[in-house]
Write an enzyme that holds these catalytic residues in place. Structure first.
Site: not given
Length: 301
Positions: A102, A104, A106, A262-263
């Site tokens: 994973h 991320n 941002r 969905e995302s």
């Protein structure tokens, strides 16, 4: 800064998807462009039923508008406008010898009534969730994270590694979701770091992702595995799902800001099991993993 970082994550999405497609050699990412009613949208890319990757997503989004009530309470502010953009990815391989990963990265801005930026920060990180523990893989992943951090500040790796161990903790299970990596949030300008400095750091970590993950995939993707090992993978995926739905801030932020469902839920694996009171055999590789997940390890030293 927001335009600069959004351009960066658009390019990074292309690089990561290309790298993952090359490793899989069969499946390609499907792309969905979507818009958010309140403002903004994103580009979702999902890979499924590949030779190596059972399911994965590499998504970018840039959303803006009025800060929802729930987020006002979280940030302890009144009515405000916001902008948020980021790249979020989760990759679930078929082979239980290959870890789930994973990552991320941002960026967030908040504005006053005149459109001036009153607050801004970066956040993100990357972490590894193995089903079978290969210590050399754990060391490689963490060393790549440390190398990226050390280019900016020698204090960053131990600090953000510790924050990762604390954040990806399934409190209701009293165990870690995986073997960690980096986690940082609310990286704001101060006496020691400007927003440009934080941009340089976050993009350094983003650029290190493929180097951290792909060599592990290449090494493990063709290893043999049994149906019992596949079952163990699906049981452990259940813990992954539990964390994402109960504790994960990104999932909760998406749900509370009317994000694209969905995302948001693309991080969930397609095949998963919950077995009542499942206990691994004493002395097994499965038990070895559980013991490591109960106490964070210093993989570098």
């Amino acid at each position: 800064m927001k335009n600069k970082f959004y351009t960066y994550i658009q390019n990074l999405q292309n690089q990561i998807c290309k790298g993952l497609e090359e490793v899989d050699s069969v499946a390609k990412f499907r792309e969905d462009i979507w818009e958010r009613l309140e403002g903004g949208g994103g580009r979702t890319r999902v890979i499924e039923n590949g030779k190596v990757f059972e399911k994965g997503g590499v998504n970018i989004s840039a959303v803006h508008g009025k800060l929802p009530d729930s987020m006002q309470k979280l940030f302890n502010v009144g009515e405000a406008d916001f902008f948020a953009c980021g790249l979020s990815l989760v990759i679930h391989p078929k082979n239980p010898m290959v870890p789930t990963v994973h990552a991320n990265w941002r960026y967030f801005e908040m504005y006053d009534d005149h459109g001036n930026v009153i607050n801004s920060w970066f956040g993100g990180g990357q972490d590894l969730t193995p089903y079978y523990l290969f210590e050399e893989d754990a060391k490689h992943f963490h060393q790549t994270c440390k190398t990226a951090c050390d280019k900016h500040d020698l204090a960053f790796y131990p600090k953000f590694k510790k924050q990762c161990d604390a954040y990806f903790w399934n409190a209701h299970r009293n165990e870690a979701r995986g073997i960690g990596g980096l986690f940082f949030d609310y990286l704001k300008a101060d006496e020691s770091q400007s927003m440009q400095d934080w941009y340089n750091f976050v993009t350094e970590v983003g650029n290190s992702f493929l180097e951290a993950y792909i060599p592990i995939v290449e090494k493990r993707k063709d290893l043999p595995y049994t149906p019992a090992q596949r079952t163990w993978q699906e049981i452990r995926r259940g813990r992954y799902v539990e964390f994402n739905l109960v504790h994960d801030k990104g999932t909760l932020f998406g749900l509370k800001t009317n994000g694209r469902i969905e995302s948001i839920l693309m991080s969930l694996p397609p095949h998963v099991q919950w077995v009542y009171d499942h206990q691994p055999e004493k002395g097994s590789e499965e038990e070895k993993l559980i013991k490591v997940l109960m106490n964070p390890v210093d993989w570098i030293n």
